[in-house]
Design a protein around this motif. Structure first.
Motif, PDB file in Angstrom:
ATOM      1  N   ARG A  87       0.893  -1.207  -0.028  1.00 12.98           N
ATOM      2  CA  ARG A  87      -0.057   0.120  -0.120  1.00 12.98           C
ATOM      3  C   ARG A  87       0.893   1.308   0.021  1.00 12.98           C
ATOM      4  N   GLN A  88       2.095   1.230   0.596  1.00 12.37           N
ATOM      5  CA  GLN A  88       2.687   2.295   0.684  1.00 12.37           C
ATOM      6  C   GLN A  88       3.690   2.252  -0.528  1.00 12.37           C
ATOM      7  N   GLY A  89       3.399   1.500  -1.490  1.00 10.78           N
ATOM      8  CA  GLY A  89       4.183   1.543  -2.920  1.00 10.78           C
ATOM      9  C   GLY A  89       5.648   0.820  -2.637  1.00 10.78           C
ATOM     10  N   LYS A  90       5.970   0.174  -1.616  1.00  9.49           N
ATOM     11  CA  LYS A  90       7.183  -0.409  -1.463  1.00  9.49           C
ATOM     12  C   LYS A  90       7.235  -1.961  -2.028  1.00  9.49           C
ATOM     13  N   HIS A  91       8.445  -2.326  -2.638  1.00  8.66           N
ATOM     14  CA  HIS A  91       8.472  -3.514  -3.309  1.00  8.66           C
ATOM     15  C   HIS A  91       8.925  -4.557  -1.869  1.00  8.66           C
ATOM     16  N   VAL A  92       8.819  -5.774  -2.130  1.00  8.65           N
ATOM     17  CA  VAL A  92       9.261  -6.458  -0.910  1.00  8.65           C
ATOM     18  C   VAL A  92      10.019  -7.860  -1.444  1.00  8.65           C
ATOM     19  N   VAL A  93      10.942  -8.139  -0.449  1.00 11.44           N
ATOM     20  CA  VAL A  93      11.857  -9.458  -0.546  1.00 11.44           C
ATOM     21  C   VAL A  93      11.537 -10.097   0.782  1.00 11.44           C
ATOM     22  N   THR A  94      10.879 -11.494   0.482  1.00 11.53           N
ATOM     23  CA  THR A  94      10.585 -12.220   1.698  1.00 11.53           C
ATOM     24  C   THR A  94      11.200 -13.666   1.592  1.00 11.53           C
ATOM     25  N   ALA A  95      11.535 -14.356   2.733  1.00 14.46           N
ATOM     26  CA  ALA A  95      11.918 -15.968   2.922  1.00 14.46           C
ATOM     27  C   ALA A  95      10.719 -16.535   3.169  1.00 14.46           C
ATOM     28  N   ASN A  96       9.464 -15.896   3.440  1.00 10.92           N
ATOM     29  CA  ASN A  96       8.270 -16.442   4.116  1.00 10.92           C
ATOM     30  C   ASN A  96       7.537 -17.607   3.287  1.00 10.92           C
ATOM     31  N   LYS A  97       7.787 -18.838   3.201  1.00 10.44           N
ATOM     32  CA  LYS A  97       7.185 -19.895   2.394  1.00 10.44           C
ATOM     33  C   LYS A  97       5.701 -20.028   3.136  1.00 10.44           C
ATOM     34  N   ALA A  98       5.433 -20.036   4.357  1.00 12.03           N
ATOM     35  CA  ALA A  98       4.036 -20.284   5.020  1.00 12.03           C
ATOM     36  C   ALA A  98       3.339 -18.967   4.522  1.00 12.03           C
ATOM     37  N   LEU A  99       3.713 -17.942   4.302  1.00  7.11           N
ATOM     38  CA  LEU A  99       2.905 -16.702   3.869  1.00  7.11           C
ATOM     39  C   LEU A  99       2.444 -16.753   2.683  1.00  7.11           C
ATOM     40  N   LEU A 100       3.417 -17.090   1.697  1.00  4.27           N
ATOM     41  CA  LEU A 100       3.151 -17.195   0.306  1.00  4.27           C
ATOM     42  C   LEU A 100       2.347 -18.225  -0.118  1.00  4.27           C
ATOM     43  N   SER A 101       2.714 -19.330   0.349  1.00  3.22           N
ATOM     44  CA  SER A 101       1.766 -20.546  -0.091  1.00  3.22           C
ATOM     45  C   SER A 101       0.245 -20.368   0.542  1.00  3.22           C
ATOM     46  N   GLN A 102       0.413 -19.623   1.709  1.00  2.00           N
ATOM     47  CA  GLN A 102      -1.337 -19.590   2.419  1.00  2.00           C
ATOM     48  C   GLN A 102      -1.954 -18.420   1.603  1.00  2.00           C
ATOM     49  N   TYR A 103      -1.220 -17.449   1.280  1.00  2.00           N
ATOM     50  CA  TYR A 103      -2.038 -16.431   0.774  1.00  2.00           C
ATOM     51  C   TYR A 103      -1.446 -15.802  -0.603  1.00  2.00           C
ATOM     52  N   TRP A 104      -1.146 -16.949  -1.473  1.00  2.00           N
ATOM     53  CA  TRP A 104      -0.485 -16.583  -2.776  1.00  2.00           C
ATOM     54  C   TRP A 104      -1.380 -15.627  -3.555  1.00  2.00           C
ATOM     55  N   ASP A 105      -2.777 -15.905  -3.598  1.00  2.00           N
ATOM     56  CA  ASP A 105      -3.666 -14.970  -4.444  1.00  2.00           C
ATOM     57  C   ASP A 105      -3.768 -13.612  -3.955  1.00  2.00           C
ATOM     58  N   GLU A 106      -3.833 -13.567  -2.655  1.00  2.00           N
ATOM     59  CA  GLU A 106      -4.200 -12.191  -2.059  1.00  2.00           C
ATOM     60  C   GLU A 106      -2.776 -11.179  -2.328  1.00  2.00           C
ATOM     61  N   ILE A 107      -1.711 -12.072  -2.270  1.00  2.00           N
ATOM     62  CA  ILE A 107      -0.329 -11.335  -2.192  1.00  2.00           C
ATOM     63  C   ILE A 107      -0.038 -10.985  -3.568  1.00  2.00           C
ATOM     64  N   PHE A 108      -0.144 -11.670  -4.522  1.00  2.00           N
ATOM     65  CA  PHE A 108       0.015 -11.330  -5.828  1.00  2.00           C
ATOM     66  C   PHE A 108      -1.041 -10.465  -6.467  1.00  2.00           C
ATOM     67  N   VAL A 109      -2.131 -10.637  -6.099  1.00  2.00           N
ATOM     68  CA  VAL A 109      -3.157  -9.491  -6.580  1.00  2.00           C
ATOM     69  C   VAL A 109      -3.140  -8.180  -5.989  1.00  2.00           C
ATOM     70  N   GLN A 110      -2.762  -8.407  -4.878  1.00  2.00           N
ATOM     71  CA  GLN A 110      -2.555  -6.873  -4.408  1.00  2.00           C
ATOM     72  C   GLN A 110      -1.247  -6.085  -4.779  1.00  2.00           C
ATOM     73  N   ALA A 111      -0.221  -7.280  -5.114  1.00  2.00           N
ATOM     74  CA  ALA A 111       1.102  -6.463  -5.404  1.00  2.00           C
ATOM     75  C   ALA A 111       0.909  -5.884  -6.714  1.00  2.00           C
ATOM     76  N   ARG A 112       0.130  -6.423  -7.461  1.00  2.00           N
ATOM     77  CA  ARG A 112      -0.406  -6.083  -9.064  1.00  2.00           C
ATOM     78  C   ARG A 112      -1.018  -4.808  -8.963  1.00  2.00           C
ATOM     79  N   LYS A 113      -2.043  -4.835  -7.909  1.00  2.00           N
ATOM     80  CA  LYS A 113      -2.873  -3.578  -7.645  1.00  2.00           C
ATOM     81  C   LYS A 113      -2.053  -2.238  -7.672  1.00  2.00           C
ATOM     82  N   PHE A 114      -1.148  -2.614  -6.786  1.00  2.00           N
ATOM     83  CA  PHE A 114      -0.257  -1.451  -6.147  1.00  2.00           C
ATOM     84  C   PHE A 114       1.067  -1.261  -7.088  1.00  2.00           C
TER      85      PHE A 114
END
Ligand code: HSE
Length: 431
Positions: free
Chosen positions: A94-121
């Motif tokens: 939301r703040q327009g910042k790119h992200v680097v993460t190592a978080n496999k649990a987060l990505l696998s469980q929220y894949w759709d939300e994360i990529f849709v939101q990244a695209r939106k912003f």
């Protein structure tokens, strides 16, 4: 200059700082601009004392100080877990910042939300360290093999369980001792049952398969079985009698558009490359329709391998940020509306290693083979271990390929017979 904020400065975070300091000149050359970590956030006050002198003034304990800093272009999220990490990542977007993460649990469980939101912003999220630690498998799959239709992925994706299975097999070490050693060496999860029960591997294969097949495959759709019930006896029988090694494999295959995806202890022929992957090492074997077989090997866990993956993402993203192209095209090409069919584990067809424990009396084998036959399970090899005259003997069978649900029905029926003296053990075989 590309300005970076680091949220979560534990073992991997401190490794990231070390690499950036050690290789600053070559990193900046690759990026084409200076790169600086300008804020470091951790809830633990003592982290500040462990930081190199130049970073002490950049330390804060409130992550919002990082996310609200308009100068920061890129946030490295290394807090782990899912709830708080999700909040951090979505707010960074939301703040327009790119992200680097190592978080496999987060990505696998929220894949759709994360990529849709990244695209939106209009931002990117890179996640090389989420699978395979220092092995650049995300880039290999997402970019290096982009010309291929991915046919199958076989992965040893968890260092802790691979270490335990290696110690059991090579040193006849009991399970509990091997687990203690793995924890001491620092590659087990804070809660090692995530490793042991195959949950960590499930998160990782969810990420790999979602990239490979272009649609989110949720962890809840992936069958997972851990190594907690594997006995030394079966590991040794498999090796000595049949030439198989036991590995915790994460498997994803495209079977004419239906995806077969599962995590479980698996016997593989000792000639397969994956059987030479031992101790805490990970490997991912990927078959593409054009490239054929490829394999990626390395350290799947630990401070510096994970930091290596994080920093490589930072370099890649920083270069794009500096050139003002970050976020113009998505990193992962997947379609949130594409639905793919996941094959139920009951329908999977593989070979099985089966160990029955029975009385040693005339007619036992014919009873067992009769029930297997009735359920369409055909026997490839059979062996009885132990001396006659004993009250309980192991009978080991290798089946031809059979459907999981048929095998399960047969075993249930056999276990209900009076000749069965304990629950039958089975391990799937991958050809
Ligand atoms: N606990 C993981 C493993 C390491 O044992 O491989 C981080 O993914």
């Amino acid at each position: 200059m590309v300005k970076i904020g680091l949220i979560g400065c534990g073992t991997v975070g401190q490794g990231v700082l070390r690499i950036i300091e050690k290789h600053r000149a070559s990193i900046e050359k690759r990026v084409g601009a200076p790169v600086e970590i300008v804020k470091i956030c951790d809830v633990k006050r003592k982290v500040m004392d462990q930081l190199p002198a130049k970073y002490k003034n950049s330390f804060c304990r409130d992550y919002r100080e990082v996310l609200n800093d308009p100068e920061i272009d890129l946030v490295i999220e290394l807090v782990g877990g899912t709830d708080f990490a999700r909040e951090v990542v979505l707010e960074a977007f939301r703040q327009g910042k790119h992200v680097v993460t190592a978080n496999k649990a987060l990505l696998s469980q929220y894949w759709d939300e994360i990529f849709v939101q990244a695209r939106k912003f209009g931002v990117l999220i890179y996640f090389e360290a989420s699978v395979g630690g220092g092995i650049p498998v995300i880039q290999a799959l997402n970019d290096g093999l982009a010309a291929n239709k991915i046919e199958s992925i076989l992965g040893i994706l968890n260092g802790t369980t691979n270490y335990i299975l290696t110690k059991m097999s090579h040193e006849k070490m009991p399970f509990a001792k091997a687990l203690r050693l793995a924890r001491k060496l620092g590659f087990a999860e804070r809660n090692p049952s995530l490793d042991i029960k195959g949950i960590d591997s499930r998160h990782k294969i969810s990420i790999l398969a979602s990239i490979a097949f272009g649609s989110w495959i949720k962890p809840s759709e992936i069958y997972a079985e851990g190594i907690q019930k594997i006995s030394l006896q079966d590991i040794l029988y498999a090796e000595e009698e049949f030439g198989y090694a036991v590995k915790l494999l994460a498997i994803a295959k495209d079977d004419n558009g239906s995806i077969e995806i599962r995590v479980h202890p698996t016997m593989i022929n000792k000639e397969h490359l994956l059987t030479s992957v031992n101790n805490q090492f990970n490997a991912i074997y990927i078959r593409g329709d054009a490239a054929g077989e490829t394999m990626y090997y390395g350290q799947g866990a630990g401070q510096m391998p994970a930091a290596s993956a994080v920093v490589s993402d930072v370099i890649d993203l920083s270069r794009n940020i500096f050139n003002k192209i970050a976020g113009t095209i998505p990193y992962v090409h997947y379609d949130p509306y594409k639905k793919i069919k996941i094959k139920n584990i009951a329908e999977v067809i593989v070979k099985y290693y089966i160990r029955f424990t029975t009385v040693d009396k005339p007619g036992v084998l014919s009873k067992i083979s009769g029930i297997l036959g009735k359920h369409h399970v055909s026997i490839e090899a059979c062996l009885q271990k132990g001396q006659s005259g004993r009250r309980r003997v192991p009978i080991i069978m290798i089946t031809h390929k059979a459907k999981e649900k048929d095998v399960m029905r047969a075993l249930q029926e056999i276990d209900n017979l009076a000749i069965s003296k304990s629950k039958t053990v089975y391990i799937r075989i991958e050809e």
